[in-house]
Enzyme design. Structure first.
Site, PDB file in Angstrom:
ATOM      1  N   TYR A 189       0.817  -1.215   0.000  1.00  0.00           N
ATOM      2  CA  TYR A 189       0.000   0.000   0.000  1.00  0.00           C
ATOM      3  C   TYR A 189       0.852   1.266   0.000  1.00  0.00           C
ATOM      4  O   TYR A 189       1.800   1.406   0.779  1.00  0.00           O
ATOM      5  CB  TYR A 189      -0.920   0.026   1.224  1.00  0.00           C
ATOM      6  N   GLY A 191      -6.813   4.584  -0.684  1.00  0.00           N
ATOM      7  CA  GLY A 191      -8.210   4.518  -0.304  1.00  0.00           C
ATOM      8  C   GLY A 191      -8.905   3.323  -0.938  1.00  0.00           C
ATOM      9  O   GLY A 191      -8.454   2.187  -0.837  1.00  0.00           O
ATOM     10  N   HIS A 197      -4.184  16.790  -3.690  1.00  0.00           N
ATOM     11  CA  HIS A 197      -4.464  17.167  -2.308  1.00  0.00           C
ATOM     12  C   HIS A 197      -4.119  18.625  -2.001  1.00  0.00           C
ATOM     13  O   HIS A 197      -4.438  19.112  -0.907  1.00  0.00           O
ATOM     14  CB  HIS A 197      -3.702  16.256  -1.342  1.00  0.00           C
ATOM     15  N   ASN A 201       1.609  12.533   4.865  1.00  0.00           N
ATOM     16  CA  ASN A 201       1.098  11.883   6.069  1.00  0.00           C
ATOM     17  C   ASN A 201       1.758  12.496   7.296  1.00  0.00           C
ATOM     18  O   ASN A 201       2.874  13.007   7.240  1.00  0.00           O
ATOM     19  CB  ASN A 201       1.361  10.380   6.035  1.00  0.00           C
TER      20      ASN A 201
END
Length: 293
Positions: free
Chosen positions: A59, A66, A89, A201
Site C-alpha cells: 500500500y 483509499g 491534495h 502523512n
C-alpha cells in the site's frame, strides 16, 4: 538540536525540544542534519526499493490509495502516482500561514523523515533542508486539513514547493516556486515510490497552535484567557449534579495565577480545558450521549 547557536543548528532526529521550536519560531538560522542520521535514512529507503523490485503489492508504494488500495500500479508509473497524489491534495484555502509557523512545519517534517522510518531518499530531506536554509517558505493556506490520515492538504502545499510548482514566499515576497528554487541553486525533485505519501502523512500542521502558543506562553495566556468562567458561584448555580461534582477542582486550579514555567502553564491549560468540557460539552442530549460513549 545540538550545538545550536546564532549561526547554525545540528538537528538530531527525534531530539527536537520545545526550546528548539521556540528558537525556530523566533528567528531563521541554517540547520544541518547530524551525520549519524544518514544510515537509518538510507536503510529505510533501500527497503522501499526492495519492495518495488519484488513487485508484490504494498500500500502506498505500488498501489492506489483509499478505495483503490487493491489497484496495482506498474513500476513505470510510480513517480506519476506520487506526483498526482500531491497535486490532488493541494486544495487548501484561506490566508497563507505566517513564515514563523511554516518554519516549524518544515523543521518538524525534516526531523520526522530523518528518523529513518519513512522510506524516503536522502535527497528529499536534503531538499527540505536546502529550502529551509534558503528561506524558501512554501505558501500554505490556513484551511484545508480535516485530520484524516494526517494534514494532507497543508503538507501537499508544502510538497508542491519541492516540485517547483505553485507559489512560495521569500523574504515576505510571493514568487513562483520554480524561480525561487532556481535562484537558490536547488533542483526541483521528482518523487519516487512512497515519497509523496510520506511527505503528506503525519500531523506537522495541526501542532502549530500549541507550538506557537508555547513560543510566548505568558503573553498568549494574558491575551486569550479569562478566569471569569471558573468562578465558583457559577458552578454552584449549575443545575446539573455532574457539573457541580466535576468542576470545582479544575476551576480552582484554573483560577490560580499562571506560573512562569511552561510545565505549569500546560497544567493550567489542561485544567481550563476540563472546565470548558464540563460546562459546555453537554448542552445538548446528543453531545451528552456522545461524551458517554
Amino acid at each position: 538540536m545540538k550545538n545550536a547557536s546564532q549561526h547554525s543548528w545540528t538537528l538530531q532526529p527525534g531530539a527536537l525540544t520545545l526550546a528548539d521550536l521556540r528558537a525556530a519560531w523566533a528567528g531563521h538560522f541554517p540547520i544541518a542534519l547530524a551525520p549519524e542520521a544518514a544510515a537509518p535514512i538510507a536503510a529505510s529507503n533501500e527497503l522501499v526499493k526492495t519492495i518495488v523490485a519484488k513487485g508484490d503489492p504494498a500500500y502506498g508504494i505500488n498501489t492506489g490509495f483509499g478505495i483503490l488500495a487493491k489497484a496495482h500500479i506498474p513500476n513505470d508509473q510510480l513517480e506519476q502516482l506520487q506526483r498526482n497524489l500531491i497535486l490532488s491534495h493541494a486544495v487548501g484555502t484561506g490566508e497563507l500561514i505566517a513564515d514563523p509557523v511554516v518554519r516549524l512545519i518544515l523543521l518538524t517534517k525534516i526531523g520526522s523523515l530523518a528518523r529513518g522510518y519513512s522510506g524516503v531518499r536522502p535527497l528529499i530531506i536534503d531538499t527540505l533542508i536546502a529550502m529551509y536554509n534558503a528561506g524558501i517558505m512554501p505558501a500554505i493556506p490556513c484551511q484545508g486539513s480535516v485530520g484524516a490520515s494526517g494534514d494532507l492538504a497543508p503538507l501537499a502545499h508544502m510538497t508542491l514547493a519541492m516540485l517547483g510548482v505553485g507559489p512560495v514566499r521569500v523574504d515576505g515576497r510571493i514568487m513562483d516556486a520554480a524561480a525561487a528554487l532556481d535562484a537558490a541553486g536547488i533542483q526541483p525533485v521528482s518523487l519516487a515510490a512512497k515519497e509523496g505519501l510520506a511527505l503528506i502523512n503525519g500531523t506537522r500542521y495541526r501542532p502549530r497552535w500549541p507550538c506557537t502558543a508555547c513560543s510566548w506562553p505568558n503573553a498568549w495566556w494574558k491575551r486569550q484567557w479569562s478566569p471569569a468562567p471558573c468562578r465558583s458561584t457559577l458552578h454552584a448555580a449549575a443545575m446539573r449534579p455532574s457539573t457541580r461534582a466535576s468542576t470545582p477542582c479544575a476551576a480552582s486550579r484554573a483560577r490560580s495565577p499562571l506560573p512562569p514555567s511552561t510545565a505549569n502553564w500546560w497544567r493550567a491549560a489542561r485544567s481550563a480545558l476540563r472546565t470548558w468540557s464540563a460546562t459546555s460539552a453537554c448542552r445538548t442530549p446528543t453531545a451528552c450521549a456522545a461524551s458517554r460513549r
